[in-house]
Design a protein around this motif. Structure first.
Motif, mmCIF file in Angstrom:
data_model
loop_
_atom_site.group_PDB
_atom_site.id
_atom_site.type_symbol
_atom_site.label_atom_id
_atom_site.label_comp_id
_atom_site.label_asym_id
_atom_site.label_seq_id
_atom_site.Cartn_x
_atom_site.Cartn_y
_atom_site.Cartn_z
ATOM 1 N N GLU A 1 0.831 -1.210 0.000
ATOM 2 C CA GLU A 1 0.000 0.000 0.000
ATOM 3 C C GLU A 1 0.863 1.256 0.000
ATOM 4 O OE1 GLU A 1 -2.759 -0.100 3.249
ATOM 5 O OE2 GLU A 1 -3.857 -1.814 2.446
ATOM 6 N N MET A 2 1.919 1.256 0.813
ATOM 7 C CA MET A 2 2.783 2.435 0.881
ATOM 8 C C MET A 2 3.520 2.649 -0.433
ATOM 9 S SD MET A 2 4.173 2.261 4.805
ATOM 10 C CE MET A 2 4.738 3.964 4.888
ATOM 11 N N ASN A 3 3.902 1.582 -1.100
ATOM 12 C CA ASN A 3 4.543 1.718 -2.405
ATOM 13 C C ASN A 3 3.584 2.307 -3.431
ATOM 14 O OD1 ASN A 3 7.231 1.034 -2.147
ATOM 15 N ND2 ASN A 3 6.823 -1.148 -2.226
ATOM 16 N N GLU A 4 2.337 1.873 -3.392
ATOM 17 C CA GLU A 4 1.330 2.427 -4.310
ATOM 18 C C GLU A 4 1.123 3.913 -4.060
ATOM 19 O OE1 GLU A 4 -2.169 0.029 -3.892
ATOM 20 O OE2 GLU A 4 -1.197 -1.752 -4.713
ATOM 21 N N GLU A 5 1.367 4.351 -2.804
ATOM 22 C CA GLU A 5 1.211 5.767 -2.464
ATOM 23 C C GLU A 5 2.497 6.560 -2.660
ATOM 24 O OE1 GLU A 5 -0.438 5.983 1.452
ATOM 25 O OE2 GLU A 5 -2.197 4.800 0.907
ATOM 26 N N GLY A 6 3.560 5.890 -3.150
ATOM 27 C CA GLY A 6 4.769 6.626 -3.502
ATOM 28 C C GLY A 6 5.961 6.485 -2.580
ATOM 29 N N LEU A 7 5.970 5.511 -1.657
ATOM 30 C CA LEU A 7 7.137 5.343 -0.792
ATOM 31 C C LEU A 7 8.371 4.944 -1.596
ATOM 32 C CD1 LEU A 7 8.371 5.262 2.061
ATOM 33 C CD2 LEU A 7 7.710 2.870 2.184
ATOM 34 N N ASN A 8 8.157 4.201 -2.672
ATOM 35 C CA ASN A 8 9.238 3.798 -3.577
ATOM 36 C C ASN A 8 10.364 3.024 -2.888
ATOM 37 O OD1 ASN A 8 7.960 4.995 -5.776
ATOM 38 N ND2 ASN A 8 8.892 6.976 -5.343
ATOM 39 N N THR A 9 10.003 2.019 -2.164
ATOM 40 C CA THR A 9 10.997 1.117 -1.591
ATOM 41 C C THR A 9 10.676 -0.298 -2.032
ATOM 42 O OG1 THR A 9 12.094 0.382 0.420
ATOM 43 C CG2 THR A 9 9.744 0.751 0.582
ATOM 44 N N GLU A 10 11.681 -1.108 -2.109
ATOM 45 C CA GLU A 10 11.457 -2.499 -2.486
ATOM 46 C C GLU A 10 10.749 -3.215 -1.336
ATOM 47 O OE1 GLU A 10 15.118 -4.343 -3.835
ATOM 48 O OE2 GLU A 10 15.870 -2.340 -4.291
ATOM 49 N N VAL A 11 9.667 -3.905 -1.649
ATOM 50 C CA VAL A 11 8.859 -4.550 -0.617
ATOM 51 C C VAL A 11 9.674 -5.560 0.182
ATOM 52 C CG1 VAL A 11 6.888 -6.084 -0.240
ATOM 53 C CG2 VAL A 11 6.684 -4.142 -1.803
ATOM 54 N N TYR A 12 10.513 -6.311 -0.478
ATOM 55 C CA TYR A 12 11.260 -7.364 0.196
ATOM 56 C C TYR A 12 12.713 -6.955 0.482
ATOM 57 C CZ TYR A 12 7.182 -9.988 -1.214
ATOM 58 O OH TYR A 12 5.886 -10.396 -1.387
ATOM 59 N N SER A 13 12.989 -5.677 0.505
ATOM 60 C CA SER A 13 14.342 -5.181 0.717
ATOM 61 C C SER A 13 14.810 -5.431 2.147
ATOM 62 C CB SER A 13 14.408 -3.683 0.422
ATOM 63 O OG SER A 13 15.653 -3.160 0.835
ATOM 64 N N ALA A 14 16.065 -5.834 2.279
ATOM 65 C CA ALA A 14 16.674 -6.008 3.605
ATOM 66 C C ALA A 14 16.926 -4.668 4.284
ATOM 67 C CB ALA A 14 17.980 -6.774 3.464
ATOM 68 N N LEU A 15 16.740 -3.568 3.546
ATOM 69 C CA LEU A 15 16.926 -2.238 4.117
ATOM 70 C C LEU A 15 15.611 -1.584 4.516
ATOM 71 C CD1 LEU A 15 19.717 -0.861 1.761
ATOM 72 C CD2 LEU A 15 19.947 -1.610 4.142
ATOM 73 N N THR A 16 14.527 -2.332 4.453
ATOM 74 C CA THR A 16 13.228 -1.836 4.911
ATOM 75 C C THR A 16 12.751 -2.725 6.046
ATOM 76 O OG1 THR A 16 12.669 -1.038 2.694
ATOM 77 C CG2 THR A 16 10.852 -1.304 4.250
ATOM 78 N N LYS A 17 12.538 -2.119 7.203
ATOM 79 C CA LYS A 17 12.098 -2.853 8.393
ATOM 80 C C LYS A 17 10.778 -2.262 8.876
ATOM 81 C CE LYS A 17 16.146 -4.884 8.375
ATOM 82 N NZ LYS A 17 16.306 -6.274 7.953
ATOM 83 N N ILE A 18 9.899 -3.139 9.362
ATOM 84 C CA ILE A 18 8.599 -2.677 9.872
ATOM 85 C C ILE A 18 8.462 -3.118 11.325
ATOM 86 C CG2 ILE A 18 6.103 -2.793 9.642
ATOM 87 C CD1 ILE A 18 6.392 -3.185 6.738
ATOM 88 N N ILE A 19 8.190 -2.147 12.182
ATOM 89 C CA ILE A 19 8.054 -2.434 13.599
ATOM 90 C C ILE A 19 6.716 -1.903 14.123
ATOM 91 C CG2 ILE A 19 9.338 -0.341 14.259
ATOM 92 C CD1 ILE A 19 10.529 -2.121 16.576
ATOM 93 N N LEU A 20 5.986 -2.758 14.793
ATOM 94 C CA LEU A 20 4.752 -2.370 15.472
ATOM 95 C C LEU A 20 5.128 -1.924 16.868
ATOM 96 C CD1 LEU A 20 1.606 -2.256 15.617
ATOM 97 C CD2 LEU A 20 1.713 -4.616 16.498
ATOM 98 N N VAL A 21 4.770 -0.699 17.230
ATOM 99 C CA VAL A 21 5.107 -0.138 18.536
ATOM 100 C C VAL A 21 3.845 -0.135 19.395
ATOM 101 C CG1 VAL A 21 6.057 1.857 19.743
ATOM 102 C CG2 VAL A 21 6.887 1.273 17.453
ATOM 103 N N THR A 22 3.917 -0.825 20.522
ATOM 104 C CA THR A 22 2.744 -1.032 21.371
ATOM 105 C C THR A 22 2.950 -0.443 22.765
ATOM 106 O OG1 THR A 22 3.538 -3.145 22.229
ATOM 107 C CG2 THR A 22 2.299 -3.201 20.147
ATOM 108 N N ARG A 23 1.870 -0.211 23.446
ATOM 109 C CA ARG A 23 1.958 0.268 24.825
ATOM 110 C C ARG A 23 2.405 -0.850 25.760
ATOM 111 N NH1 ARG A 23 -3.592 1.539 27.454
ATOM 112 N NH2 ARG A 23 -3.559 -0.731 27.434
ATOM 113 N N ASP A 24 1.833 -2.046 25.571
ATOM 114 C CA ASP A 24 2.033 -3.151 26.505
ATOM 115 C C ASP A 24 2.930 -4.232 25.929
ATOM 116 O OD1 ASP A 24 0.168 -1.911 28.244
ATOM 117 O OD2 ASP A 24 -1.494 -2.875 27.184
#
Length: 200
Positions: free
Chosen positions: A87-110
């Motif tokens: 979705e972010m790529n479709e909106e113009g983030l322009n990063t490779e989906v499976y790139s080792a240089l792109t990390k996704i972290i969910l930040v939670t309270r608990d």
């Protein structure tokens, strides 16, 4: 005269999804309190820029992360994370989906459960993944889980002395009697540099 061609290293992109359970008062300083020390430390030795992109919206911000099966939780987060990347790529983030240089972290309270303040999905001891979950129960948790995604290891953490005994980012447990250095040990700096060495 010989010209040496220098190539610009690609940015390390961290997509941080802030869970809906994180209070507004915490969100206002979340970068300064939880990300800036980690980003400053990384940029001091990896020779590339670190970009933190905050993302949200359903179904990402209300992901059900609590439970005892942390492996199953991470696999579900990975599936959802790939959807977010597309979705972010479709909106113009322009990063490779499976790139080792792109990390996704969910930040939670608990915490995820009584035993886990955060978790990272790694494929093997020497192959880091892209997805992690980190609670805001300690200022070092985001940096610790991101460290896992960059090849840092528990066994290479250190106890240092900076006026008080203090743990580096990859300490396997949070000792309430120790401070935190908000740095990586020399060995983990080398682990991270080795991981990133062939990623451009």
């Amino acid at each position: 005269m010989t010209l040496i061609e220098q190539t610009q290293k690609k940015d390390l992109i961290i997509i941080a999804v802030i869970h809906s359970d994180v209070p507004e008062s915490t969100r206002k300083t979340i970068y300064a309190d939880y990300f800036r020390p980690f980003v400053t430390e990384l940029e001091s030795f990896i020779e590339r820029k670190v970009c933190v992109v905050f993302a949200g919206g359903e179904p990402y911000c209300n992901f059900d992360y609590k439970g005892e099966d942390v492996t199953g939780t991470l696999q579900r987060w990975q599936t959802l994370g790939y959807k977010l990347l597309h979705e972010m790529n479709e909106e113009g983030l322009n990063t490779e989906v499976y790139s080792a240089l792109t990390k996704i972290i969910l930040v939670t309270r608990d915490k995820l459960n009584d035993a886990h303040a955060g978790v990272a999905l790694n494929w093997s001891s020497n192959r880091a993944g892209q997805f992690a979950i980190a609670s805001l129960t300690g200022y070092q948790v985001v940096g610790h889980e991101m460290g896992h995604l960059l090849g840092a290891k528990h066994e290479d953490s250190e106890v240092q002395f900076n006026g008080w005994i203090a743990d580096t980012y990859m300490a396997p447990t949070n000792d309430k009697f120790k401070a935190n250095t908000y740095t990586f040990s020399h060995a983990n700096r080398q682990n991270i540099k080795s991981y990133l060495a062939d990623k451009d």
